[in-house]
Scaffold this motif. Structure first.
Motif, PDB file in Angstrom:
ATOM      1  N   LEU A  12       0.872  -1.210   0.077  1.00 39.78           N
ATOM      2  CA  LEU A  12      -0.175   0.024   0.062  1.00 39.78           C
ATOM      3  C   LEU A  12       0.852   1.190  -0.118  1.00 39.78           C
ATOM      4  N   SER A  13       2.051   1.334   0.761  1.00 42.84           N
ATOM      5  CA  SER A  13       2.832   2.461   0.794  1.00 42.84           C
ATOM      6  C   SER A  13       3.614   2.810  -0.502  1.00 42.84           C
ATOM      7  N   TRP A  14       3.895   1.869  -1.087  1.00 43.66           N
ATOM      8  CA  TRP A  14       4.662   1.902  -2.665  1.00 43.66           C
ATOM      9  C   TRP A  14       3.438   2.383  -3.457  1.00 43.66           C
ATOM     10  N   LEU A  15       2.198   1.733  -3.526  1.00 40.18           N
ATOM     11  CA  LEU A  15       1.164   2.180  -4.690  1.00 40.18           C
ATOM     12  C   LEU A  15       0.880   3.729  -4.133  1.00 40.18           C
ATOM     13  N   LEU A  16       0.387   3.875  -2.866  1.00 39.88           N
ATOM     14  CA  LEU A  16       0.007   4.980  -2.841  1.00 39.88           C
ATOM     15  C   LEU A  16       0.860   6.260  -2.861  1.00 39.88           C
ATOM     16  N   ARG A  17       2.004   6.062  -2.322  1.00 37.01           N
ATOM     17  CA  ARG A  17       3.119   7.042  -2.692  1.00 37.01           C
ATOM     18  C   ARG A  17       3.509   7.242  -3.867  1.00 37.01           C
ATOM     19  N   HIS A  18       4.128   6.178  -4.483  1.00 33.37           N
ATOM     20  CA  HIS A  18       5.107   6.333  -5.550  1.00 33.37           C
ATOM     21  C   HIS A  18       4.531   5.572  -6.810  1.00 33.37           C
ATOM     22  N   GLY A  19       3.797   4.403  -6.816  1.00 28.54           N
ATOM     23  CA  GLY A  19       3.576   3.639  -7.898  1.00 28.54           C
ATOM     24  C   GLY A  19       2.394   3.601  -8.854  1.00 28.54           C
ATOM     25  N   ALA A  20       1.509   4.527  -7.897  1.00 25.93           N
ATOM     26  CA  ALA A  20       0.082   4.531  -8.546  1.00 25.93           C
ATOM     27  C   ALA A  20      -0.083   4.793 -10.182  1.00 25.93           C
ATOM     28  N   THR A  21       0.539   6.077 -10.430  1.00 30.17           N
ATOM     29  CA  THR A  21       0.568   6.262 -11.939  1.00 30.17           C
ATOM     30  C   THR A  21       1.357   5.290 -12.953  1.00 30.17           C
ATOM     31  N   LYS A  22       2.446   4.688 -12.418  1.00 25.52           N
ATOM     32  CA  LYS A  22       3.317   3.729 -13.159  1.00 25.52           C
ATOM     33  C   LYS A  22       2.256   2.474 -13.288  1.00 25.52           C
ATOM     34  N   GLU A  23       1.382   2.273 -12.282  1.00 25.91           N
ATOM     35  CA  GLU A  23       0.664   0.775 -12.158  1.00 25.91           C
ATOM     36  C   GLU A  23      -0.670   1.221 -12.642  1.00 25.91           C
ATOM     37  N   CYS A  24      -1.152   2.450 -13.465  1.00 25.20           N
ATOM     38  CA  CYS A  24      -2.114   2.803 -14.126  1.00 25.20           C
ATOM     39  C   CYS A  24      -3.520   2.581 -13.182  1.00 25.20           C
ATOM     40  N   LEU A  25      -3.192   2.891 -11.796  1.00 26.13           N
ATOM     41  CA  LEU A  25      -4.365   3.068 -10.937  1.00 26.13           C
ATOM     42  C   LEU A  25      -4.817   4.590 -10.922  1.00 26.13           C
ATOM     43  N   ASN A  26      -6.238   4.636 -10.987  1.00 25.22           N
ATOM     44  CA  ASN A  26      -6.924   5.782 -10.871  1.00 25.22           C
ATOM     45  C   ASN A  26      -6.767   6.670  -9.384  1.00 25.22           C
ATOM     46  N   ILE A  27      -5.674   7.379  -9.557  1.00 23.12           N
ATOM     47  CA  ILE A  27      -5.584   8.168  -8.279  1.00 23.12           C
ATOM     48  C   ILE A  27      -6.299   9.725  -8.254  1.00 23.12           C
ATOM     49  N   SER A  28      -6.924  10.109  -7.300  1.00 15.95           N
ATOM     50  CA  SER A  28      -7.418  11.550  -7.205  1.00 15.95           C
ATOM     51  C   SER A  28      -6.236  12.399  -7.341  1.00 15.95           C
ATOM     52  N   SER A  29      -6.711  13.624  -7.272  1.00 14.70           N
ATOM     53  CA  SER A  29      -5.763  14.906  -7.283  1.00 14.70           C
ATOM     54  C   SER A  29      -5.296  15.074  -5.966  1.00 14.70           C
ATOM     55  N   ASP A  30      -6.218  14.562  -4.723  1.00 14.61           N
ATOM     56  CA  ASP A  30      -5.594  14.536  -3.462  1.00 14.61           C
ATOM     57  C   ASP A  30      -5.129  13.215  -2.975  1.00 14.61           C
ATOM     58  N   GLY A  31      -4.820  12.295  -3.797  1.00 16.93           N
ATOM     59  CA  GLY A  31      -3.926  11.093  -3.377  1.00 16.93           C
ATOM     60  C   GLY A  31      -5.034   9.826  -3.106  1.00 16.93           C
ATOM     61  N   TYR A  32      -6.351   9.820  -3.598  1.00 11.70           N
ATOM     62  CA  TYR A  32      -7.208   8.551  -2.924  1.00 11.70           C
ATOM     63  C   TYR A  32      -7.205   7.801  -4.086  1.00 11.70           C
ATOM     64  N   ILE A  33      -7.364   6.253  -3.909  1.00  9.14           N
ATOM     65  CA  ILE A  33      -7.436   5.426  -4.805  1.00  9.14           C
ATOM     66  C   ILE A  33      -8.642   4.630  -4.262  1.00  9.14           C
TER      67      ILE A  33
END
Length: 203
Positions: A12-33
């Motif tokens: 979770l730490s890696w995906l939410l802090r660093h990897g969301a865009t690379k992993e093609c996850l839909n992250i909001s402008s304020d960091g929520y998935i």
């Protein structure tokens, strides 16, 4: 924390802090998935469920994560409270306008000290430099320091604020700054630097 929960927390730490865009996850402008979406990631799919995430968020000693129910979408979402290298808004951060903290301290290691004492602290690839509101001996310190740090760098918050350096506090009590316009907090803002074990001054 069990090995299973440790793996979930680190992922979770890696995906939410660093990897969301690379992993093609839909992250909001304020960091929520969306929790539902993050559970479908290849590292988590079939191994964890919503209750696992809720447990890890509730029991994380450093309060690294936050859950919210998005009323507009009826979806449970998760974010990391700080530590991002991906760009998100600072809307959830509280700006520090007055130096009302007695202690603002950064923990580091001897292998970095020779460079830090000349150049200052760098945010590097992250959005912010992190500080705690006390040392590891302070029971009220939840997050902001690693357990194995060797050096404490105490910051003159009054001087830094007076010079226009912006500081914020995250929801789990970590003090954050982007530093100056090139991402450094210069050594002139260090008022004390000590060896964590012996208390010997390094300045």
């Amino acid at each position: 924390m069990s090995n299973k929960d440790t793996h979930l927390s680190k992922t979770l730490s890696w995906l939410l802090r660093h990897g969301a865009t690379k992993e093609c996850l839909n992250i909001s402008s304020d960091g929520y998935i969306s929790v539902r979406e993050i559970l479908q990631h290849r590292s988590l799919r079939g191994r964890y469920n919503k209750e696992d995430i809720e447990r890890v968020v509730a029991t994380n000693s450093k309060q690294r994560f936050k859950l919210r129910f998005n009323n507009s979408t009826n979806i449970l979402e998760i974010k990391a409270n700080q530590g991002h290298s991906i760009q998100i808004s600072d809307d959830d951060l509280i700006q520090i306008l007055e130096p009302h903290y007695e202690t603002v301290v950064h923990g580091t290691y001897y292998k970095y000290w020779s460079k830090i004492k000349i150049e200052g602290l760098s945010r590097m690839k992250r959005k912010h430099i992190h500080f705690a509101k006390g040392t590891l001996n302070d029971r009220n310190v939840i997050s902001g320091l690693r357990q194995d740090v060797e050096i404490y760098i105490f910051i003159d918050l009054t001087k830094a604020l007076a010079d226009g350096i912006l500081f914020f506090e995250s929801e789990n009590g970590v003090i954050l700054t982007k530093g100056n316009n090139i991402g450094f907090l210069e050594p002139k803002y260090f008022w004390k630097v000590i060896d964590r074990r012996t208390g010997a001054s390094l300045l």
